[in-house]
Design an enzyme around this catalytic site. Structure first.
Site, mmCIF file in Angstrom:
data_model
loop_
_atom_site.group_PDB
_atom_site.id
_atom_site.type_symbol
_atom_site.label_atom_id
_atom_site.label_comp_id
_atom_site.label_asym_id
_atom_site.label_seq_id
_atom_site.Cartn_x
_atom_site.Cartn_y
_atom_site.Cartn_z
ATOM 1 N N SER A 165 3.832 2.224 7.048
ATOM 2 C CA SER A 165 4.007 3.533 6.442
ATOM 3 C C SER A 165 2.690 4.295 6.448
ATOM 4 C CB SER A 165 4.513 3.387 5.008
ATOM 5 O OG SER A 165 3.452 2.910 4.204
ATOM 6 N N LYS A 166 2.748 5.475 5.907
ATOM 7 C CA LYS A 166 1.588 6.385 5.904
ATOM 8 C C LYS A 166 0.323 5.740 5.346
ATOM 9 C CE LYS A 166 1.352 11.001 5.926
ATOM 10 N NZ LYS A 166 1.598 11.125 7.321
ATOM 11 N N ARG A 167 0.517 4.899 4.345
ATOM 12 C CA ARG A 167 -0.705 4.387 3.712
ATOM 13 C C ARG A 167 -1.478 3.426 4.624
ATOM 14 N NH1 ARG A 167 -0.239 -0.613 1.730
ATOM 15 N NH2 ARG A 167 1.866 -1.443 1.817
ATOM 16 N N HIS A 168 -0.852 2.975 5.721
ATOM 17 C CA HIS A 168 -1.575 2.146 6.692
ATOM 18 C C HIS A 168 -2.397 2.994 7.651
ATOM 19 C CE1 HIS A 168 1.794 -0.698 5.713
ATOM 20 N NE2 HIS A 168 0.728 -1.434 5.487
ATOM 21 N N GLY A 169 -2.234 4.300 7.566
ATOM 22 C CA GLY A 169 -2.836 5.182 8.564
ATOM 23 C C GLY A 169 -1.714 5.959 9.193
#
Ligand code: GLU
Length: 467
Positions: A240-244
């Protein structure tokens, strides 16, 4: 049998990297077998619908250079057909009207929860006489799921997966406002479009058992299935977004090439021995369902960068410049003119082989496109302080005397100056020269760059830096 796959995204506003991989696999499988990949937008969620979200998917596919066969199908435009099939199932006795109120359903849900059952609907309308129907309630239509036994899905990736009939409820296929549920719409569309291979994320495996009930009730042939494990972030949680970057759009903006993205996504979940770099041609010859991994793949940013660096080396210069152009504008507010294009093209092999991404390529070549006077970044300013002044003055004089302005001559002059002024440290000459010519401290060989800039421009930049 000619193979027909499909790519049926729900437009959510961007194209998730997992969606892109699903598209790629469907595309490769179809292309490998001389079949078709159809494209359907699952746009039945009207409350959240936006044309921009649809466009994001279309742009994503286009950027990845994945084409499809026929027209884009809108699922929403087929609502009447979905209702028609629901009514046909009703007529065949495979489905029934259910008049339960929200309150009744809530009670059933509570009861099931207490008893620890996942399936809650108690089928109370399944066998009721039509005369029992309340006049003022608009019913939903539910499918008759099998009451006992088990259902098995033969999956090309997951193998045989079986669930007991108790796990399958009489789910709704048509809502009381005559709109179809996802379960019905997908089956009707896949059937009508002639889809015979469904390759999708394994978050849909549970739906498959339900969808097969509809196929069977209609007497339609069940397609072949391949359910792909999810893509996880480096920490093992769903990507998801929080991984990049989690969307295709972001990778484009970060300067990844579509061919690198295809190669990376192909390898993320599928293998051909230990091959890391797989050309499109090889992919189309080799791709199969048997070598799709059974366990979830972890996204590896470093690996992607490696793959991209490989394709940066391979890319044809004209194409790279075409891709890079908008980045000069967006990152440096520079429109490339003919002279800049000529200079960059002359130095392109070195630039390309240094750059891991298009962004890096642009940042390290933009100095060719700059006009005097240009800004110096902080590091360059520092480099130009102190002894650098003397070095640049000497360089200016000696370079001015050069008859043939080639990188080897420029290097010889720089070496000589470094002997005279800096105790033989070539860097103490090359670094101020680099700062003066590029406004930065990072670039390809500065002697080569000076040759490409030419004598007049080099001297003019030196003069500007001295000022
Ligand atoms: N629209 C679904 C999704 O985006 C795909 C459905 C399917 O592949 O059957 O997840």
């Amino acid at each position: 049998m000619s193979i027909v796959t499909r790519f049926p995204p729900s437009p959510t506003g961007f194209m998730h990297i997992g969606t892109a991989r699903t598209a790629l696999y469907n595309w490769l499988y179809a292309r490998r077998h001389g079949g078709k990949m159809l494209f359907r937008i699952e746009d039945t969620d009207r409350a959240r619908h936006s044309e921009e979200a649809v466009q994001a998917i279309i742009n994503g596919l286009k950027w990845l250079e994945l084409d499809y066969d026929g027209e884009v199908v809108s699922q929403f435009s087929r609502t009447a057909r979905h209702a028609e099939v629901a009514n046909e199932l009703l007529k065949k006795g495979e489905a029934y009207y259910c008049y339960c109120s929200p309150q009744e359903l809530e009670e059933m849900r509570e009861k099931a929860k207490k008893e620890g059952r996942a399936v809650f609907y108690d089928r109370r309308w399944r066998d009721k006489a039509p005369s029992a129907a309340p006049k003022d309630v608009k019913p939903v239509i539910r499918i008759k799921a099998p009451l006992n036994g088990a259902a098995t899905v033969k999956d090309h990736v997951q193998g045989e997966v079986t669930v007991a009939a108790e796990q399958l409820d009489d789910f709704i296929i048509l809502r009381s406002d005559s709109t179809p549920t996802y379960m019905l719409a997908v089956v009707v569309d896949d059937h009508d479009m002639g889809v015979n291979y469904v390759i999708r994320g394994d978050d849909h495996l549970n739906n498959t058992f339900r969808q097969n009930i509809i196929y069977q009730a209609m007497g339609w042939k069940i397609p072949e299935y391949a359910h792909l494990p999810l893509i996880l972030g480096p920490d093992g949680a769903k990507m998801s977004k929080r991984h990049g970057a989690a969307s295709v759009e972001e990778y484009r903006e970060l300067g990844y090439l579509p061919e690198a993205m295809r190669n990376y996504l192909l390898r993320l979940g599928w293998s051909h021995g230990d091959d890391e770099f797989i050309s499109d041609k090889q992919a189309r010859e080799w791709f199969d369902l048997e070598h799709i991994g059974k366990s979830a793949a972890r996204f590896d940013f470093a690996k992607l960068e490696n793959v991209n660096a490989h394709y940066m080396k391979e890319i044809e210069p004209g194409r790279l410049l075409g891709i890079a152009k908008p980045f000069y504008k967006s990152r440096h507010n520079i429109e490339l003119d003919d002279l800049a294009v000529k200079r960059i093209t002359t130095g392109i092999n070195e630039l390309k082989s240094r750059a891991k991404t298009v962004v890096q390529f642009v940042d390290e070549s933009v100095f060719y496109a700059k006009n005097i006077p240009f800004e110096f970044d902080d590091k360059a300013k520092q480099t130009l302080q102190g002894d650098a002044k003397k070095v640049l003055e000497t360089l200016t004089a000696r370079l001015n005397d050069l008859k043939s302005f080639t990188s080897s001559e420029i290097e010889n002059v720089s070496k000589a100056i470094s002997q005279e002024l800096t105790g033989g440290k070539l860097g103490a000459v090359a670094m101020p020269l680099r700062a003066a010519l590029t406004g930065t401290t990072v670039s390809p060989s500065i002697f080569h760059a000076a040759e490409i800039l030419g004598k007049d421009e080099t001297l003019a930049r030196l003069k500007a830096a001295l000022n």
